[in-house]
Motif scaffolding. Structure first.
Motif, PDB file in Angstrom:
ATOM      1  N   UNK A 193      57.502  29.903   2.735  1.00 20.50           N
ATOM      2  CA  UNK A 193      56.083  29.830   3.956  1.00 20.50           C
ATOM      3  C   UNK A 193      56.254  30.827   4.884  1.00 20.50           C
ATOM      4  N   UNK A 197      54.111  33.881   3.977  1.00 18.52           N
ATOM      5  CA  UNK A 197      53.250  34.578   4.878  1.00 18.52           C
ATOM      6  C   UNK A 197      52.914  36.331   5.526  1.00 18.52           C
ATOM      7  N   UNK A 315      42.312  33.950   4.838  1.00 21.84           N
ATOM      8  CA  UNK A 315      42.087  33.557   6.143  1.00 21.84           C
ATOM      9  C   UNK A 315      43.685  32.169   5.985  1.00 21.84           C
ATOM     10  N   UNK A 316      44.738  32.773   7.128  1.00 23.17           N
ATOM     11  CA  UNK A 316      45.510  31.644   6.798  1.00 23.17           C
ATOM     12  C   UNK A 316      45.149  30.995   8.090  1.00 23.17           C
ATOM     13  N   UNK A 317      45.002  29.642   7.784  1.00 28.48           N
ATOM     14  CA  UNK A 317      44.104  28.776   9.224  1.00 28.48           C
ATOM     15  C   UNK A 317      45.680  28.086   9.604  1.00 28.48           C
ATOM     16  N   UNK A 318      46.297  26.966   8.898  1.00 31.99           N
ATOM     17  CA  UNK A 318      47.261  26.608   9.560  1.00 31.99           C
ATOM     18  C   UNK A 318      48.478  26.974   9.668  1.00 31.99           C
ATOM     19  N   UNK A 320      51.102  26.436   6.888  1.00 32.87           N
ATOM     20  CA  UNK A 320      52.041  25.971   6.052  1.00 32.87           C
ATOM     21  C   UNK A 320      51.808  26.518   4.487  1.00 32.87           C
ATOM     22  N   UNK A 322      51.172  24.591   1.668  1.00 33.87           N
ATOM     23  CA  UNK A 322      50.124  24.290   1.041  1.00 33.87           C
ATOM     24  C   UNK A 322      48.752  24.928   1.302  1.00 33.87           C
ATOM     25  N   UNK A 323      48.653  25.281   2.529  1.00 33.58           N
ATOM     26  CA  UNK A 323      47.426  26.105   3.272  1.00 33.58           C
ATOM     27  C   UNK A 323      46.769  27.290   2.415  1.00 33.58           C
ATOM     28  N   UNK A 326      46.118  27.192  -0.872  1.00 27.12           N
ATOM     29  CA  UNK A 326      44.811  26.619  -1.139  1.00 27.12           C
ATOM     30  C   UNK A 326      43.809  27.962  -0.644  1.00 27.12           C
ATOM     31  N   UNK A 327      44.218  29.098   1.228  1.00 24.85           N
ATOM     32  CA  UNK A 327      43.608  29.467   0.700  1.00 24.85           C
ATOM     33  C   UNK A 327      43.497  30.835   0.229  1.00 24.85           C
ATOM     34  N   UNK A 330      41.110  29.792  -2.904  1.00 24.03           N
ATOM     35  CA  UNK A 330      39.839  29.716  -2.938  1.00 24.03           C
ATOM     36  C   UNK A 330      39.146  31.947  -3.076  1.00 24.03           C
TER      37      UNK A 330
END
Lengths: 427, 324
Positions: A193, A197, A315-318, A320, A322-323, A326-327, A330
């Motif tokens: 993670x 990041x 765009x990092x949202x949460x 995590x 997996x998030x 996904x970002x 996309x």
């Protein structure tokens, strides 16, 4: 033995030819005093091509080198796994003939050049790759893995062609996850993670400079040539993202000073051209060079090797893992204007926006012979530009320097019509 | 200040006002378009739905007189509230929405992946809130009137939605009132309804933990509020030309609205399920692609700079000093 000797000789010959081409490009550039001084950092990378590309890729000895093609391979993941990405898209005429041994005549010169460099030891980083990731974007790329897998370890990434669908997005996400696992295997380092990041932020920082650079290019009069803009983004192929960002920051500072002093690289009222279509990779800079020599200025481009390369952001949202994956998935799939996708909506809007932002007077549509996806879209783009009153010149060419004079005549004529139009509008 | 922090602050303050406001003599009326539950003793304002259901349970004839005027007045106040703040009632004020957002925070703290609806499920699910809305109108009417000569619905069914609303059980707990957590055995109807609500409460906690704003996707208040989508003073606008369809907005949207990403032509993007939490504007990296306006005045616009700031990059040294 004899065969090996032959190949060695061929490699030597191509190496010499490449060195000559690089020299031909940089000799006049080095004499140009109006050029931004900070471009020297980027020139250095390409000048290494004369000595087999040793030192072009900025990495530590222990770092694994991951080769990438197209702009679909997530570099964030490679950096997070401790690897160094190097984009292998090639533009050298010299290696095309080597690639022709493996590919049909109708193949595009880019894929021929890439296969040439991979199969023949000319530029060292092509053979040094610990893994080469190839997205199955166009038909040539789809077949490429099988052609070169005897020379370098390869991983194919399957690409959905209809990016609007739910299944295609989920599918691409699964491909990105598979790629993550493959890279982890090669580098022996897990993508965690915090590492991911950090990698995302590293690239976001590069994107800050990228966008700042493009903001500066909108200035009137133009402070940098289109060819130099291609060069700085081309340098990103090989450089480590952090050193590239630092070099870009100093270049941007210099350019901003030029904007303040209104130092121009072109004559006043130079024709402003936008260039789109098949990507141009070093040393295939014949069209931008011709434009520049004719006194025009390439104010913007819409290439996957340049303007589109770093534009879109994750765009990092949460936050995590997996998030973030996904970002990342996309970001590489959804906003892409690559013509391999079924719709041209995004590319059309982007082109119009670029024409507006950079006040381009005309568009040059560049097609590499054999680059079918861009060829297919020509009509649609032509009609769009017609409807919007923007003249377009379609140029179909390859990497050979033979047609330069012919191109010069055509581009000159095109620029003359643009000038005529400008006068007409004024009166 | 970053918008998501501001939103949490506003939500927390609204939560305190709506749950404990009564202690400070705050009374914002009983027609609020948000789940400020009437079962909370110290509430600072009341949910519109309970009064609405009470007012509807009258014989049709009475609506021609005093009761009709009172109903119209209540609906007028509700409409005024809604027009001023539009769906921001859901995204910024609703205490029940705040609870769900907090559960999501806890989930991401424990590194639990969030789950999403499939696209088809998401579309189908949209209609559920209308079923609730229609029932909460028809049942009270059926208590006081007989439809087509059928028997009237028993009194036990009064305020049917509140009886099955998990907010009625959960929100009073914050006021120290645990009395709503029970199953009422006084009649068959109440027994069934209170059992349903207990199941829904359990589901509320589990679903809100794995999925963002699950309850909102079938909330009848959202259905009522969406009547004012297009005329609300607070609006969410999109400039399709500037959009690259990168999908950041729809991925970050707690309600999983896809139109925000796909739409290229329409400019008003307050869609049926939108709660105006403005998360989409926060994660949009394109200048002026998305914009929030109040009375037509832009109050929050998507921008590259803002995007990077919110992504945790402090870019003061990199900002373009010349504005070139």
């Amino acid at each position: 033995m004899d065969k090996q000797e032959k190949r060695k000789r061929l490699a030597k010959k191509i190496q010499l030819n490449l060195a000559m081409t690089v020299g031909e490009i940089f000799d006049p550039i080095d004499e140009d005093t109006t050029r931004p001084k900070k471009m020297a950092y980027f020139d250095r990378i390409f000048k290494t091509f004369t000595q087999g590309g040793e030192g072009a890729v900025n990495r530590k000895k222990t770092q694994k080198l991951i080769g990438t093609y197209c702009l679909f391979v997530p570099e964030e993941i490679i950096y997070a796994a401790g690897g160094q990405p190097v984009r292998l898209c090639a533009g050298a005429y010299e290696s095309v003939e080597v690639g022709e041994e493996f590919l049909p005549d109708s193949a595009c010169p880019m894929v021929k050049s890439e296969v040439g460099f991979t199969t023949l030891p000319v530029l060292s980083f092509y053979q040094q790759c610990d893994l080469v990731a190839i997205p199955a974007s166009c038909d040539w790329k789809a077949k490429m893995a099988e052609i070169i897998h005897d020379y370098v370890p390869v991983v194919m990434l399957d690409m959905p062609k209809v990016k609007e669908g739910e299944a295609s997005r989920a599918f691409w996400l699964s491909e990105v996850k598979r790629f993550t696992k493959e890279v982890e295997k090669v580098t022996g380092m897990r993508v965690t993670r915090s590492r991911l990041r950090g990698a995302i932020q590293m690239i976001q920082k590069a994107q800050v400079q990228f966008r700042r650079f493009h903001e500066i290019r909108k200035a009137e009069p133009p402070v940098i040539h289109g060819r130099d803009a291609l060069e700085v983004l081309n340098a990103y192929f090989y450089d480590h993202v952090e050193s590239w960002t630092a070099a870009m920051a100093t270049l941007n500072d210099e350019l901003e000073e030029r904007v303040n002093n209104r130092e121009s690289v072109a004559k006043p009222m130079a024709t402003r051209l936008l260039i789109t279509g098949s990507p141009m990779v070093f040393p295939n800079w014949k069209i931008p060079t011709v434009i520049e020599e004719l006194g025009g200025v390439m104010v913007a481009d819409e290439f996957c090797t340049s303007n589109r390369y770093l534009h879109d952001k994750v765009a990092v949202d949460e936050g995590l893992l997996s998030d973030m994956l996904h970002a990342i998935a996309d970001r590489y799939l959804l906003p892409s204007c690559c013509p391999i996708f079924s719709t041209t909506i995004d590319r059309r809007d982007r082109l119009l926006q670029l024409i507006k932002d950079y006040r381009a007077e005309g568009v040059i549509y560049h097609i590499l012979k054999g680059c079918h996806p861009y060829d297919v879209e020509t009509r649609i783009i032509e009609k769009l530009l017609q409807d919007n009153g923007v003249p377009m010149l379609k140029i179909e060419t390859d990497y050979s320097p033979q047609d330069v004079e012919q191109l010069r005549t055509r581009i000159e004529a095109f620029m003359e019509t643009l000038k005529g139009q400008r006068h007409k509008e004024k009166s | 200040m970053k918008v998501y922090r501001l939103r949490i602050a506003v939500q927390a303050i609204s939560f305190i006002i709506l749950i404990y406001g009564g202690l400070f003599y705050i009374d914002m009326g009983n027609r609020m378009p948000t789940f400020s539950c009437a079962y909370v003793d110290d509430r600072g304002g009341g949910c519109f739905l309970i009064g609405f259901q009470h007012m509807l349970s009258r014989p049709f004839g009475e609506f021609l007189g005093d009761a009709g005027i009172r109903l119209l007045k209540a609906m007028g106040i509700f409409a005024l509230w809604s027009i001023v703040l539009n769906k921001a009632w859901c995204g910024w004020i609703c205490p029940f929405g705040f609870l769900q957002d907090m559960l999501s925070k806890i989930r991401s703290f424990f590194d639990v992946d969030l789950s999403r609806f499939g696209w088809i499920t998401r579309t189908r699910y949209k209609s559920v809130k209308y079923i609730f809305l229609v029932l909460l109108i028809l049942i009270p009417l059926g208590i006081a009137n007989s439809f087509f000569g059928l028997e009237k619905i028993p009194r036990d069914w009064s305020v049917p939605f509140c009886q099955i609303c998990p907010a009625r059980v959960i929100l009073p707990v914050f006021n120290g009132d645990f009395s709503q957590i029970h199953i009422d055995f006084s009649s068959n109807t109440t027994m069934v309804l209170t059992t349903i609500v207990m199941v829904l409460v359990a589901l509320f906690f589990t679903t809100a933990f794995v999925k963002r704003r699950f309850f909102c996707s079938y909330c009848p208040m959202l259905a009522l509020l969406s009547l004012f989508d297009k005329i609300g003073l607070l609006s969410l606008k999109k400039n399709g030309q500037r959009c690259t369809r990168c999908g950041n907005c729809s991925r970050a949207c707690p309600m999983e609205i896809r139109e925000i990403e796909e739409e290229k032509v329409l400019t008003n993007l307050v869609t049926q399920d939108c709660t105006l939490c403005l998360r989409c504007v926060e994660v949009c990296p394109e200048d002026k692609a998305l914009e929030t306006r109040f009375c037509g005045i832009p109050i929050f616009t998507a921008s590259q700079q803002g995007f990077l700031k919110r992504q945790g990059l402090d870019e003061e040294s990199h900002t373009n000093k010349n504005g070139a």
